[in-house]
Design an enzyme around this catalytic site. Structure first.
Site, PDB file in Angstrom:
ATOM      1  CD  GLU A 311       8.264   3.950   1.739  1.00 32.18           C
ATOM      2  OE1 GLU A 311       8.668   5.132   1.788  1.00 32.18           O
ATOM      3  OE2 GLU A 311       8.303   3.182   2.708  1.00 32.18           O
ATOM      4  CD  GLU A 431      11.076   0.059   3.281  1.00 28.64           C
ATOM      5  OE1 GLU A 431      10.680   0.838   4.192  1.00 28.64           O
ATOM      6  OE2 GLU A 431      11.638   0.440   2.243  1.00 28.64           O
TER       7      GLU A 431
END
Length: 699
Positions: A311, A431
């Site tokens: 991220e 994810e």
């Protein structure tokens, strides 16, 4: 010694810089085939050494015929002992040590190599072994007739630099990523700050990884946060105890046959996000970490993959376009560094994220620019997916898996498919889940709506050839018992890997506790399968008498519901299962309830609870408005507040708590609350705030 003890004592051990490498020739022979041509090379390298301990890597290159099953033996001349090994099982008898293959690295083809490593202990000295034997024989390093190895050898030769491991053949990235489906994410563990158990999960065990594999998962993402385990500039040396723990978990995972992905995880916001302000320092730290990781794992199986950063995000940028440019620089540096490290890293699958790991088209296009420049066939793209945000956290009335939630899912998966997969670039949903789903906070996402979401993710990912890795920080698999917290949810996820399951408009039928019970109709979402029957436990309900089916409408008769409600005690009276031609059954709870009631109360902005008799019902959401009809409280763009963050039901205490976070953004004066329940009931409750004092009344 436990991993916790290792970390605790690490501070008392001074690391000695430097390494010793030994290139040797040793005989190789297929067990049971004495006539086979034989020959091999062994590279023994001490990569780290400290007082009383060391780390060694061993690489064996086969120069002769293919070997299926191997055993490497050697004697330590200074009394050293192996204390922990990876990529092999190591046993000892005095000075003699034997390393045997694991299931995934038993075969060594001609001119191929296998590597393993270990931690060891030493006291008087750490002299390198001088002779190795494979499958009981040694040789001169050329293909020919082997001779038995001596028990002890001559003095150790002068150490030389160990060459890079030979690269493995390039793989098919699409096939590799397809083989990783489905995947499981080891959340809040090695990525926890500052240590493995800091966020409540137990230490990882081989039993956990074996259970994951036995449940049908083919890959594991192991997020790792390195910030608190690295030394100062300029070397940013990784604590060898931490690195060895990560390597141990990686090796255990590989030994179970899992594909493995490791990364830099929360480093993304701890220091990497400062890249714009200090390019030199951040890039030096980033490349130092990946240099060490690439060196450590370059001999590992090609089933190990590297993800550049989790991220990614950057502070102080002028916008996302500039963030894309910064990420482009880091991703290029990562790929070039890993490829240059040699060994299996020359063709290892590398995984590159978009900015924020989002599937917005502009971010996908930016990553496409990076991939086009690299022109590397062994790269996958990765994004994350947590669903339509209001549904994912239960805010703004997002209590159902509706058309908006479905569109968000389909659009996102279509974008990554069309941008990457359609061009032959594999995609990993690294994810996925729902942001606020947590077994410690029940009710945020109603179970039936949760099931519909999970079933749809499985279907839409499968049909678009996307590999998914479930983020599990402990809410799905109980790490202590190794059992699923919701077995039905797991069974639905498992079914979605190969087929569809039917769902329904709801999994709850609320019946009044008094008066006549009427028949109830329920819309089925058949998802391409056909209805087979309705059961209560092992008893089949009778079609035509207990229920009817017309198209996608299931109707339970009044007589059947009256029987199922029994004494009509508040709560669940019966659980039915609708069975279909494929997938898992859909559970339907038959619930008796009286309309909930509330009472007046007084309290403070730091502690206020609405007395609530739920009477078999359950809370779905809450609205808050001022007397003039404008939205009250936090997130004032909507009247619906966030479940659990702003309000929370307590069914045991018969209260609904209003959190300090709610009152932090509520003005003095009257506020009208509307509580929505899953039965369809609504209650109006009036608050008056005066400074820190709150009073509440019904109606």
């Amino acid at each position: 010694m436990s991993a916790y003890d290792v970390r605790r004592t690490r501070g008392r051990i001074g690391l000695v810089a430097g390494a010793v490498a030994l290139m040797m020739t040793a005989g190789l022979m297929v067990a049971g085939n004495a006539q086979a041509a034989a020959g091999c090379q062994v590279a023994y390298t001490v990569s780290a050494q400290w007082q009383g301990g060391f780390t060694a890597d061993v690489k064996v290159t086969n120069l002769g015929d293919r070997v299926d099953g191997w055993s490497l033996t050697w004697a330590f001349p200074s009394g050293q002992r192996v204390t922990q090994a990876w990529n092999a099982t190591v046993t000892s008898a005095g000075a003699q040590h034997t390393a045997k293959n694991l299931s995934y690295n038993a075969a060594i083809g001609t001119n191929a190599a296998v590597s393993f490593g270990f931690n060891g202990s030493w006291s008087g000295g750490n002299t390198a072994p001088t002779s190795f034997a494979l499958n009981g024989v040694t040789c001169t390093g050329s293909v020919g007739t082997p001779t038995p190895p001596p028990t002890t050898g001559p003095p150790s030769p002068t150490p030389t630099n160990s060459p890079s491991p030979s690269p493995s053949p390039g793989g098919d990235a699409m096939a590799t990523v397809a083989a990783m489906q489905p995947g499981w994410g080891l959340g809040n563990t090695l990525d926890a700050i500052p240590d493995e158990t800091a966020w409540g999960n137990p230490l990882v065990t081989q039993a956990l990884l074996r259970q994951i594999r036995s449940q049908g998962y083919n890959s594991i993402r192991i997020p790792v946060t390195w910030t608190d385990h690295t030394g100062p500039a300029p070397s940013y040396t990784i604590d060898p105890v931490w690195l060895n723990r990560v390597r141990q978990v990686v090796d255990w995972s590989l030994a179970e046959g899992l594909y493995v992905m490791i990364n830099l995880h929360h480093d993304s916001w701890q220091w990497l996000n400062g890249y714009l302000a200090d390019r030199t320092t951040v890039m030096n730290r980033y490349t130092a970490l990946w240099t060490q990781l690439a060196t450590t794992f370059r001999g590992h199986s090609s089933k190990l993959t590297f993800e550049s950063i989790n991220e990614p995000q950057f502070a102080g940028t002028s916008g996302e376009a500039q963030g894309d440019e910064l990420l482009h620089e880091l991703n290029l540096a990562f790929v070039r560094l890993v490829r240059a490290s040699g060994g299996n890293n020359a063709t290892r699958l590398l995984v590159l994220p978009t900015l924020y790991t989002t599937s917005d088209q502009a971010r996908l296009d930016a990553l496409t620019t990076t991939l086009d420049q690299l022109r590397d066939p062994n790269i996958a793209a990765t994004v994350h997916f947590y669903g339509w945000w209001p549904f994912s956290v239960n805010i703004a009335g997002g209590i159902r898996y509706d058309a908006t939630v479905e569109k968000d899912l389909v659009d996102g998966f279509d974008r990554v498919h069309d941008t990457f997969v359609a061009r032959g670039i594999p995609v990993i949903i690294g994810e996925w889940g729902l942001l606020s789903y947590d077994y410690t906070r029940p009710g945020i996402i109603q179970r039936g709506e949760l099931l519909k979401f999970f079933e749809a993710v499985g279907h839409h990912a499968r049909t678009r050839k996307l590999t998914t890795i479930l983020w599990d920080a402990g809410s799905f698999l109980n790490r202590n018992t190794l059992q699923w917290r919701d077995q039905g949810l797991y069974q639905l996820m498992k079914a979605s890997w190969t087929t569809r399951s039917a769902t329904a408009a709801t999994d709850q039928l609320y019946l009044p506790r008094t008066g006549t019970i009427a028949s109830r109709a329920l819309t089925l979402n058949l998802n391409g399968v056909s209805f087979q029957g309705l059961r209560q436990g092992s008893t089949n309900l009778v079609a035509g008498t207990d229920y009817t089916v017309s198209g996608n409408t299931l109707t339970l008769t009044a007589a059947a519901l009256t029987r199922l409600a029994g004494n009509r005690a508040p709560g669940v009276n019966a659980t039915l299962e609708a069975h279909f031609s494929a997938g898992v059954p859909w559970q339907i709870s038959v619930i008796s309830y009286d309309p909930p009631t509330q009472a007046a109360a007084t309290g403070t902005t730091s502690s206020f609870a609405v007395p609530t008799q739920f009477r078999g019902d359950q809370l779905a959401t809450m609205e808050a408005r001022y007397a003039d009809g404008s939205n009250a409280g936090p997130a004032n763009w909507t009247s619906y507040k966030e479940f659990w963050t702003h309000f929370q039901p307590d069914y045991t205490a018969n209260t609904i708590l209003l959190k300090p976070e709610f009152f932090a953004e509520v003005n003095d004066g009257p506020v009208v609350l509307t509580f929505h329940f899953w039965s369809g009931a609504r209650l109006t409750y009036r608050l008056t705030r005066s400074g820190g004092t709150v009073t509440g009344s019904v109606g």
